[in-house]
Scaffold this motif. Structure first.
Motif: not given
Ligand code: AMP
Ligand code: MG
Length: 411
Positions: A187-188, A262, A204-208, A191, A302-304, A254-255
């Motif tokens: 994950s990138t 990005d 925020i938590y890295d959920s991806n 945040e 990035g959006n889950p 993400g990014g």
């Protein structure tokens, strides 16, 4: 020119075709013990080396008879017993029967087995309720299930919990399977915080990674978790290097859009090549596909919800092909009547999260609510996608839409 052409968005089907045409299946194979082979793709056809069952046997506990010797008023004395694994091998005298157990070999010249419940043992022998018996009653013939030489499973099939016992019935202890594709992912985002750490302001938590890893594994690949990488070009570059040395495919999340942090696309085009990165799909428009010198690259948004949708719609067929899984099928489209309205703007194919139900053989579908690409509840509650075509606008209650029921990878 549609609005999608104006924005240079590539239609979903075209993107999938491009991804599929650029990849060749992994050829290297290994021999695995059957019990360890679940989830692997067969690198060989499985032909049966034997007949199953290998001999005619009884499907009931009862009495083996010769039909022409059975009559209602003439009891047949029991000459012996045929057990599963211990057949009756002595001579079988005329006008007698043989007690037989389920799975036991049928004695020679026997042409039916009468189940125990339809017979009565008396001092004079066994009396049968029915004298008229159909030939072969309760006899499972040799090869009833599989004949020697039959193709039972083809090369390219992915082994399921149903296939493993099927192969075991053939006595095959090891199978040749393709090596699973190795898929590294990270994950990138500055945040992002790993689970177990407290959140500071703006984090925020890295959920991806929790969405990506199970999908990689459910697609039949080996997942290599490379953690969270901050929005820092030099650290991203190192992570790209590491990943392409470890894996066949790198998946990032993400990014990949046009924000100031990005960097993913720039690094990709610098180290390798970008094939495309803007798709006519919602959610998931900024999805990058390309290659590094030693690995394929898929850059998820990035959006889950977008990350999971693009994994499912775009990465799944790609990894299935790489894994040699030729039996993989695209999810079927089923027309369903809407129970809610669906908001939709023309221009992209929408994969809206929805719940289907079946009543009187007819499919109905309702939205799971908030369809923001950051709102994962819509995905968590869903059991299907309502796939709304690229040029379609708002959908009203009672309209027909195509749904795709989630396949096993999302369970
Ligand atoms: P990006 O694609 O990096 O612009 O991120 C888009 C949105 O997804 C932002 O709101 C990010 O905070 C969020 N996001 C990015 N990566 C993750 C992740 N690994 N887990 C949860 N949300 C993420
Ligand atoms: Mg970001």
């Amino acid at each position: 020119m549609g609005c999608c052409d104006a924005l240079n968005l590539m239609p979903v089907e075209e993107a999938i075709d491009k991804m599929l045409s650029s990849v060749k299946p992994i050829q290297s194979s290994l021999l695995l013990p059957l019990v360890d082979a679940i989830g692997y793709v067969l690198a060989e056809n499985i032909h049966s080396p034997i007949f199953v069952p290998p001999f005619a046997n009884s499907s009931m506990d009862g009495f083996a008879v010769r039909i022409n010797e059975v009559s209602r008023d003439q009891p047949l004395p029991i000459a012996g017993t045929s057990y599963a694994g211990q057949p009756y091998t002595d001579r079988w005298p005329e006008n007698t029967c043989i007690k037989i157990m389920t799975g036991a070999q049928i004695p020679e010249s026997c042409d039916a087995v009468i189940m125990q419940e339809e017979a009565k043992e008396t001092a004079q022998g066994v009396v049968f309720e029915q004298a008229k018996i159909k030939p072969q009653t309760n006899i499972r013939p040799k090869g009833d299930d599989v004949c020697e030489g039959d193709l039972v499973l083809p090369k390219g099939a992915r082994l399921t919990a149903r296939d493993i016992p099927m192969i075991a019935t053939l006595g095959i202890s090891h199978v040749s399977v393709f090596r699973k594709p190795r898929v590294a992912f990270f994950s990138t985002g500055d945040e992002l915080v790993a689970l177990g750490e407290p959140l500071q302001t703006g984090q925020i938590y890295d959920s991806n990674r929790y969405g990506i890893k199970p999908l990689i594994e459910n697609f039949g690949c080996e997942a290599i978790d490379l953690g969270i990488v901050p929005d820092c070009p030099s650290q991203l570059r190192l992570a790209f290097e590491k990943a392409q040395n470890l894996a066949d495919v790198l998946i990032t999340s993400g990014g990949v859009s046009v924000g100031e942090a990005d960097y993913t696309k720039d690094i990709l085009s610098d180290m390798g090549k970008i094939d495309f990165w803007k798709l006519a799909i919602k959610p998931g428009k900024p999805f990058a596909f390309g290659s590094l010198p030693n690995a394929w690259f898929c850059g998820l948004p990035g959006n889950p919800v977008s990350a999971v949708v693009t994994m499912y719609v775009l990465v799944q067929p790609f990894l299935a092909k790489l894994a040699g899984h030729t039996q993989w099928k695209f999810p079927e489209s089923i027309p369903a009547t809407t129970r809610t309205a669906f908001r939709k703007a023309p221009g992209r194919t929408d994969y809206q999260r929805a719940i289907y139900s079946i009543e009187d053989g007819q499919f109905f579908v309702e939205s799971t609510g908030n369809q923001s690409s950051g709102a994962f509840r819509s995905m968590s509650l869903a059991n299907c996608f309502a796939v709304l075509e690229q040029e379609r606008g708002n959908v009203e209650l009672g309209d027909t839409v195509n749904i795709q029921v989630f396949n096993s990878s999302l369970y």
